[in-house]
Scaffold this motif. Structure first.
Motif, PDB file in Angstrom:
ATOM      1  N   GLY A  96      47.095  34.557  40.757  1.00 56.59           N
ATOM      2  CA  GLY A  96      45.651  34.816  40.790  1.00 56.59           C
ATOM      3  C   GLY A  96      45.244  35.588  42.029  1.00 56.59           C
ATOM      4  O   GLY A  96      44.464  36.553  41.954  1.00 56.59           O
ATOM      5  N   VAL A 143      45.344  37.745  34.511  1.00 54.31           N
ATOM      6  CA  VAL A 143      44.153  38.097  35.287  1.00 54.31           C
ATOM      7  C   VAL A 143      43.849  39.591  35.193  1.00 54.31           C
ATOM      8  O   VAL A 143      42.690  39.995  35.067  1.00 54.31           O
ATOM      9  N   ALA A 156      39.967  34.751  37.856  1.00 51.40           N
ATOM     10  CA  ALA A 156      41.108  34.152  38.560  1.00 51.40           C
ATOM     11  C   ALA A 156      40.855  32.670  38.844  1.00 51.40           C
ATOM     12  O   ALA A 156      41.717  31.824  38.586  1.00 51.40           O
TER      13      ALA A 156
END
Length: 192
Positions: A96, A143, A156
């Motif tokens: 992320g 993401v 995220a």
């Protein structure tokens, strides 16, 4: 004799151990394998259903990620589930952050994506959790490439939250399942 084995020797020993474990499982009678498979399937189903239901109740954007995570980390016992969960959360966090950082610095380009994947996987190895590397790459891909509505940092954070929810459900369900299994089996049967 030195305790510091070469990388090649360490990998060779690990592969040998892995092959030995696989051989033990293959030698089990099909009925034992079926029971173990059904038990794992039940644990995964209950964990995934719990995670998905809680995700819906919490109004996460895509609760199915929590269900997928539960299935991904559910193992036959609590310790293995915990280790798998650690890899999953580290991978989600690193992936992320890598995806968010790459998007902020390089925009929504393939080059930014490629750099983010390399950075995410390498970072996991540098932090001593190489087993989380592939999961960090998967999270980076989710993401950066899965179509979304909203800013990347919200995507995220939401994915990391959904992963954490799935992990929590899997840990609780496998922990309960392990206790039920221990009660069901008599102590004498555990030694066999």
């Amino acid at each position: 004799m030195s305790d510091n084995l070469s990388l090649r020797e360490n990998v060779r020993q690990l592969l040998g151990f892995q092959e030995g474990m696989a051989a033990i499982y293959r030698r089990l009678p099909w009925t034992h394998r079926a029971v173990q498979g059904l038990w794992l399937a039940l644990l995964a189903l209950v964990a995934a259903s719990s995670a998905y239901g809680l995700g819906l109740l919490l109004h996460t954007q895509q609760a199915f990620w929590a269900a997928l995570t539960s299935i991904a980390v559910t193992q036959q016992n609590y310790l293995d589930t915990r280790a798998s969960s650690r890899d999953q959360i580290v991978g989600a966090l690193v992936g992320g952050i890598a995806g968010l950082g790459a998007t902020l610095i390089g925009g929504e380009t393939y080059l930014a994506y490629a750099v983010a994947i390399v950075v995410a996987i390498t970072a996991c190895w540098l932090f001593g959790v190489g087993s989380a590397g592939r999961l960090s790459g998967s999270t980076t891909t989710i993401v950066m490439l899965v179509p979304h509505i909203g800013t990347f940092w919200i995507i995220a954070l939401t994915r990391i939250g959904e992963v954490a929810l799935g992990i929590a459900c899997a840990l609780v369900i496998v922990g309960i399942g392990e206790r039920l299994q221990a009660r069901w089996m008599r102590p004498g049967e555990l030694k066999n």
